[in-house]
Enzyme design. Structure first.
Site, PDB file in Angstrom:
ATOM      1  N   ASP A   1     -31.619  47.089  16.471  1.00  0.00           N
ATOM      2  CA  ASP A   1     -30.751  46.144  15.784  1.00  0.00           C
ATOM      3  C   ASP A   1     -30.990  46.154  14.279  1.00  0.00           C
ATOM      4  O   ASP A   1     -32.065  46.534  13.805  1.00  0.00           O
ATOM      5  CB  ASP A   1     -30.984  44.721  16.312  1.00  0.00           C
ATOM      6  CG  ASP A   1     -30.626  44.588  17.781  1.00  0.00           C
ATOM      7  OD1 ASP A   1     -29.765  45.352  18.250  1.00  0.00           O
ATOM      8  OD2 ASP A   1     -31.221  43.724  18.453  1.00  0.00           O
ATOM      9  N   TYR A   2     -30.012  45.667  13.554  1.00  0.00           N
ATOM     10  CA  TYR A   2     -30.062  45.588  12.094  1.00  0.00           C
ATOM     11  C   TYR A   2     -31.341  44.894  11.617  1.00  0.00           C
ATOM     12  O   TYR A   2     -31.998  45.349  10.682  1.00  0.00           O
ATOM     13  CB  TYR A   2     -28.823  44.820  11.606  1.00  0.00           C
ATOM     14  CG  TYR A   2     -28.702  44.673  10.111  1.00  0.00           C
ATOM     15  CD1 TYR A   2     -28.289  45.743   9.319  1.00  0.00           C
ATOM     16  CD2 TYR A   2     -28.960  43.457   9.492  1.00  0.00           C
ATOM     17  CE1 TYR A   2     -28.164  45.608   7.945  1.00  0.00           C
ATOM     18  CE2 TYR A   2     -28.834  43.302   8.125  1.00  0.00           C
ATOM     19  CZ  TYR A   2     -28.433  44.383   7.360  1.00  0.00           C
ATOM     20  OH  TYR A   2     -28.306  44.243   6.004  1.00  0.00           O
TER      21      TYR A   2
END
Length: 242
Positions: free
Chosen positions: A102-103
């Site tokens: 994820d970011y």
């Protein structure tokens, strides 16, 4: 001589499974002739065209990146945010991430141009074990973490950990460091699991992928995998799938 779908996958164009569909659909030519038979063997000197585009003969490459937070696990982003391939300006091959982080999640991410290798590591039946460490709000009890090993429902999906442990706790700040091991790869899985038991992750890091660790790397740094490491990963994944 190698099977046509394997050569296409190794070029990084697509996965082996999708390559097989392209062959069956008549979208692949070898030396000017349409080939629809799966398992057709070709040599390195054959001219292969996939969906109208000549196949570039790249040597397979394999890298490990210590992905920092605030980076997209992709080769491009329509919002012009930083992507993982930005950390490889010297690499001429068309590499892409194996799976994603994820970011807001940091840690170990593999990148390659070998589609067959990537597809093997991401096999949906049984993925490679991965170790995550999260800083959470609150201090979870052992029985609460045990729920994650038994399996917990999130948006209709059953999510399951293979191992959980509180590594440390700060009672004054009411925070804890928790280890979670997974053999699955669902979207935002660790964060969702922790949210379900009431301990959202303030920070999350993937520290290990199979036998690979981040030892020797700082955030944003990468290194090429050794041939022995690639062979080990392939053998470990094939053993799991069987």
């Amino acid at each position: 001589m190698e099977r046509l779908q394997k050569i296409i996958a190794q070029s990084g164009v697509t996965s082996r499974r999708k390559a097989e569909k392209l062959i069956e659909a008549g979208k692949v030519k070898v030396n000017g002739q349409v080939v629809k038979e799966l398992g057709t063997k070709v040599s390195p000197d054959d001219e292969i065209v996939v969906d109208g585009v000549p196949l570039e003969k790249e040597q397979p490459v394999y890298y490990m990146l210590y992905k920092p937070r605030g980076v997209i696990s992709s080769v491009r982003d329509d919002k012009n945010r930083k992507v993982v391939t930005d950390f490889f300006p010297e690499v001429k091959e068309r590499i892409y991430p194996v799976g994603r982080l994820d970011y807001d999640t940091s840690g170990l991410l593999l990148l390659t141009n070998d589609g067959e290798f990537a597809n093997l590591l991401m096999h949906p039946k049984y993925e490679m074990e991965k170790i995550y460490v999260a800083k959470v709000k609150g201090i979870p009890r052992r029985e609460e973490l045990n729920k994650l090993r038994k399996g917990i429902l999130s948006n209709g999906e059953k999510l399951k950990a293979t191992f959980t442990k509180v590594l440390s706790a700060d009672e004054k700040k009411n925070t804890a460091i928790v280890q979670i091991n997974l053999q699955e790869g669902r979207n935002r899985q660790v964060r969702r699991m922790l949210e379900e038991i009431g301990y959202p992750a303030a920070k999350l890091k993937r520290e290990q992928y199979g036998f690979l660790t981040l030892e020797g790397l700082n955030a944003g740094e990468h290194r090429e995998l050794t041939p022995h490491e690639v062979k080990q990963l392939r053998a470990q994944a094939q053993k799991i799938v069987k």
